[in-house]
Design a protein around this motif. Structure first.
Motif, PDB file in Angstrom:
ATOM      1  N   GLY A  22       0.800  -1.224   0.000  1.00 54.11           N
ATOM      2  CA  GLY A  22       0.000   0.000   0.000  1.00 54.11           C
ATOM      3  C   GLY A  22       0.832   1.271   0.000  1.00 54.11           C
ATOM      4  O   GLY A  22       0.363   2.336  -0.401  1.00 54.11           O
ATOM      5  N   SER A  23       2.081   1.184   0.443  1.00 48.97           N
ATOM      6  CA  SER A  23       2.964   2.359   0.525  1.00 48.97           C
ATOM      7  C   SER A  23       4.393   1.883   0.814  1.00 48.97           C
ATOM      8  O   SER A  23       4.602   0.703   1.144  1.00 48.97           O
ATOM      9  N   GLY A  24       5.321   2.823   0.749  1.00 49.27           N
ATOM     10  CA  GLY A  24       6.697   2.498   1.130  1.00 49.27           C
ATOM     11  C   GLY A  24       6.762   2.179   2.623  1.00 49.27           C
ATOM     12  O   GLY A  24       7.513   1.299   3.051  1.00 49.27           O
ATOM     13  N   THR A  25       5.962   2.898   3.398  1.00 56.08           N
ATOM     14  CA  THR A  25       5.912   2.655   4.845  1.00 56.08           C
ATOM     15  C   THR A  25       5.423   1.229   5.119  1.00 56.08           C
ATOM     16  O   THR A  25       5.994   0.506   5.946  1.00 56.08           O
ATOM     17  N   ALA A  26       4.372   0.827   4.399  1.00 54.88           N
ATOM     18  CA  ALA A  26       3.831  -0.535   4.565  1.00 54.88           C
ATOM     19  C   ALA A  26       4.887  -1.564   4.167  1.00 54.88           C
ATOM     20  O   ALA A  26       4.988  -2.628   4.792  1.00 54.88           O
ATOM     21  N   THR A  49      15.663  11.248   7.822  1.00 55.55           N
ATOM     22  CA  THR A  49      14.799  10.461   6.937  1.00 55.55           C
ATOM     23  C   THR A  49      13.340  10.889   7.064  1.00 55.55           C
ATOM     24  O   THR A  49      12.975  11.662   7.957  1.00 55.55           O
ATOM     25  N   CYS A  50      12.539  10.361   6.186  1.00 60.99           N
ATOM     26  CA  CYS A  50      11.108  10.662   6.204  1.00 60.99           C
ATOM     27  C   CYS A  50      10.478  10.038   7.462  1.00 60.99           C
ATOM     28  O   CYS A  50      10.773   8.883   7.790  1.00 60.99           O
ATOM     29  N   GLU A  51       9.603  10.809   8.137  1.00 60.30           N
ATOM     30  CA  GLU A  51       9.109  10.297   9.434  1.00 60.30           C
ATOM     31  C   GLU A  51       8.251   9.043   9.286  1.00 60.30           C
ATOM     32  O   GLU A  51       8.193   8.211  10.195  1.00 60.30           O
ATOM     33  N   GLU A 121      17.511  -1.732   2.357  1.00 65.86           N
ATOM     34  CA  GLU A 121      17.773  -0.533   1.548  1.00 65.86           C
ATOM     35  C   GLU A 121      16.467   0.238   1.331  1.00 65.86           C
ATOM     36  O   GLU A 121      15.484  -0.326   0.852  1.00 65.86           O
ATOM     37  N   ASP A 122      16.481   1.514   1.691  1.00 65.58           N
ATOM     38  CA  ASP A 122      15.317   2.365   1.438  1.00 65.58           C
ATOM     39  C   ASP A 122      15.624   3.219   0.205  1.00 65.58           C
ATOM     40  O   ASP A 122      16.393   4.184   0.271  1.00 65.58           O
ATOM     41  N   SER A 123      14.980   2.835  -0.906  1.00 61.92           N
ATOM     42  CA  SER A 123      15.239   3.536  -2.172  1.00 61.92           C
ATOM     43  C   SER A 123      14.068   4.409  -2.584  1.00 61.92           C
ATOM     44  O   SER A 123      13.952   4.762  -3.761  1.00 61.92           O
ATOM     45  N   ALA A 124      13.218   4.753  -1.612  1.00 60.35           N
ATOM     46  CA  ALA A 124      12.015   5.542  -1.939  1.00 60.35           C
ATOM     47  C   ALA A 124      12.366   6.822  -2.695  1.00 60.35           C
ATOM     48  O   ALA A 124      11.656   7.233  -3.609  1.00 60.35           O
ATOM     49  N   GLN A 125      13.493   7.442  -2.321  1.00 58.00           N
ATOM     50  CA  GLN A 125      13.842   8.732  -2.928  1.00 58.00           C
ATOM     51  C   GLN A 125      14.908   8.623  -4.007  1.00 58.00           C
ATOM     52  O   GLN A 125      15.428   9.642  -4.458  1.00 58.00           O
ATOM     53  N   ALA A 126      15.281   7.406  -4.379  1.00 51.90           N
ATOM     54  CA  ALA A 126      16.450   7.324  -5.267  1.00 51.90           C
ATOM     55  C   ALA A 126      16.351   6.276  -6.360  1.00 51.90           C
ATOM     56  O   ALA A 126      17.303   6.104  -7.104  1.00 51.90           O
ATOM     57  N   ILE A 145      10.702   0.529  -2.177  1.00 47.72           N
ATOM     58  CA  ILE A 145      10.508   1.733  -2.972  1.00 47.72           C
ATOM     59  C   ILE A 145       9.096   2.250  -2.719  1.00 47.72           C
ATOM     60  O   ILE A 145       8.270   1.539  -2.133  1.00 47.72           O
ATOM     61  N   SER A 146       8.841   3.479  -3.140  1.00 48.84           N
ATOM     62  CA  SER A 146       7.534   4.091  -2.900  1.00 48.84           C
ATOM     63  C   SER A 146       7.007   4.683  -4.201  1.00 48.84           C
ATOM     64  O   SER A 146       7.776   5.215  -5.007  1.00 48.84           O
ATOM     65  N   PHE A 147       5.701   4.576  -4.382  1.00 45.70           N
ATOM     66  CA  PHE A 147       5.050   5.214  -5.527  1.00 45.70           C
ATOM     67  C   PHE A 147       4.136   6.330  -5.032  1.00 45.70           C
ATOM     68  O   PHE A 147       3.098   6.619  -5.622  1.00 45.70           O
ATOM     69  N   GLY A 150       5.043  12.705  -5.278  1.00 46.29           N
ATOM     70  CA  GLY A 150       6.363  13.341  -5.358  1.00 46.29           C
ATOM     71  C   GLY A 150       7.489  12.366  -5.659  1.00 46.29           C
ATOM     72  O   GLY A 150       8.621  12.776  -5.859  1.00 46.29           O
ATOM     73  N   LYS A 151       7.172  11.075  -5.683  1.00 42.93           N
ATOM     74  CA  LYS A 151       8.243  10.106  -5.968  1.00 42.93           C
ATOM     75  C   LYS A 151       8.453  10.009  -7.485  1.00 42.93           C
ATOM     76  O   LYS A 151       7.650  10.527  -8.257  1.00 42.93           O
ATOM     77  N   LEU A 152       9.534   9.322  -7.863  1.00 42.67           N
ATOM     78  CA  LEU A 152       9.885   9.262  -9.278  1.00 42.67           C
ATOM     79  C   LEU A 152       8.713   8.732 -10.120  1.00 42.67           C
ATOM     80  O   LEU A 152       8.380   9.289 -11.156  1.00 42.67           O
TER      81      LEU A 152
HETATM   82  C1  LIG Z   1      13.084   7.866   2.372  1.00 42.64           C
HETATM   83  C2  LIG Z   1      11.640   7.479   2.467  1.00 42.64           C
HETATM   84  N1  LIG Z   1      11.327   6.255   2.937  1.00 42.64           N
HETATM   85  C3  LIG Z   1      10.066   5.846   3.037  1.00 42.64           C
HETATM   86  C4  LIG Z   1       9.025   6.681   2.665  1.00 42.64           C
HETATM   87  C5  LIG Z   1       7.629   6.202   2.841  1.00 42.64           C
HETATM   88  O1  LIG Z   1       6.964   6.037   1.616  1.00 42.64           O
HETATM   89  P1  LIG Z   1       5.377   6.203   1.544  1.00 42.64           P
HETATM   90  O2  LIG Z   1       5.064   7.661   1.542  1.00 42.64           O
HETATM   91  O3  LIG Z   1       5.012   5.534   0.240  1.00 42.64           O
HETATM   92  O4  LIG Z   1       4.808   5.504   2.702  1.00 42.64           O
HETATM   93  C6  LIG Z   1       9.292   7.956   2.163  1.00 42.64           C
HETATM   94  C7  LIG Z   1       8.202   8.856   1.772  1.00 42.64           C
HETATM   95  O5  LIG Z   1       8.333  10.006   1.503  1.00 42.64           O
HETATM   96  C8  LIG Z   1      10.648   8.374   2.057  1.00 42.64           C
HETATM   97  O6  LIG Z   1      10.968   9.592   1.607  1.00 42.64           O
END
Ligand SMILES: Cc1ncc(COP(=O)(O)O)c(C=O)c1O
Length: 217
Positions: A22-26, A49-51, A121-126, A145-147, A150-152
């Motif tokens: 559902g998200s990068g967080t998930a 990092t992103c909260e 590895e957190d590649s959400a921003q890269a 990764i995250s979709f 604002g993501k790629l």
């Molecule tokens: C570095 C990083 N990790 C994880 C996340 C979480 O991704 P999501 O917003 O899809 O939950 C983000 C979101 O901005 C992020 O910047």
């Protein structure tokens, strides 16, 4: 549709397996649960990092700990991570590439393993980037990764877990199923996001498009 997308995304990142979430967080939350860590296990993050990435650890009952970043790269300083985990018991490191700048995680991958620390590895921003012939999303035991906005590849939400381990992939699938009704985090990627990804991905999920978009950003 989900299976096909997962196969395509895995192959794009040269990984064996992908699980859409559902998200990068998930995605991070799912990984932490699948690792079966005991409550309060320390997880290392960069301080900037992103909260929501940090929430994933908190929701999984783990303890986030933070390390300051290198002022030139705004990423975690690789050697300081090693120094720290040699002195403090931190079994999980979230190697995060921030602001499109890639950390040299390969440099520390073996040392982390030697100290029994798991590299996520957190590649959400890269994602779309490469370092030493490895793609962001291809390094470490598992990557996310995250979709999200604002993501790629912005599909208004969604995320993915990438790994090469068959065993871990199976565990992730089991965990994702069992946590489907979790009130804190939406584990499953919504159909609407998948449709968006299917359409956008045809143009956007190619190495050439990644590279053009990164230049634009
Ligand atoms: C570095 C990083 N990790 C994880 C996340 C979480 O991704 P999501 O917003 O899809 O939950 C983000 C979101 O901005 C992020 O910047």
């Amino acid at each position: 549709m989900k299976d096909k997308l997962e196969k395509n995304v895995a192959s794009l990142f040269s990984r064996r397996y992908c699980v859409l979430t559902g998200s990068g967080t998930a995605a991070l939350f799912c990984i932490f649960n699948a690792l079966e860590l005991s409550e309060g296990t320390q997880v290392l993050y960069p301080v900037n990092t992103c909260e929501t990435a940090v929430n994933a650890a908190v929701f999984a009952g783990l303890k986030p700990v933070f390390l300051d970043v290198d002022m030139k790269t705004f990423n975690l300083p690789e050697q300081k991570i090693i120094q720290l985990i040699k002195n403090v018991n931190i079994p999980v490191v979230v190697g995060t590439h921030l602001f499109g700048q890639l950390m040299d995680l390969q440099k520390i991958e073996k040392q982390l393993a030697a100290n029994k620390a798991i590299l996520i590895e957190d590649s959400a921003q890269a994602y779309g980037g490469e370092i030493n012939s490895k793609k962001a999303g291809q390094i470490g035991f598992a990557s996310i990764i995250s979709f999200g906005p604002g993501k790629l590849l912005d599909c208004s939400g969604g995320g993915a877990i990438l790994t090469d381990s068959e065993e871990f992939h199976q565990k992730i699938c089991r965990v994702a199923n069992s946590l489907q009704n979790n009130p804190q985090i939406k584990l499953e990627m919504r159909q609407k996001m998948m449709r968006e990804m299917f359409v956008l991905g045809k143009q956007a999920l190619t190495p050439k498009a990644f590279s053009e978009k990164r230049q634009e950003i």
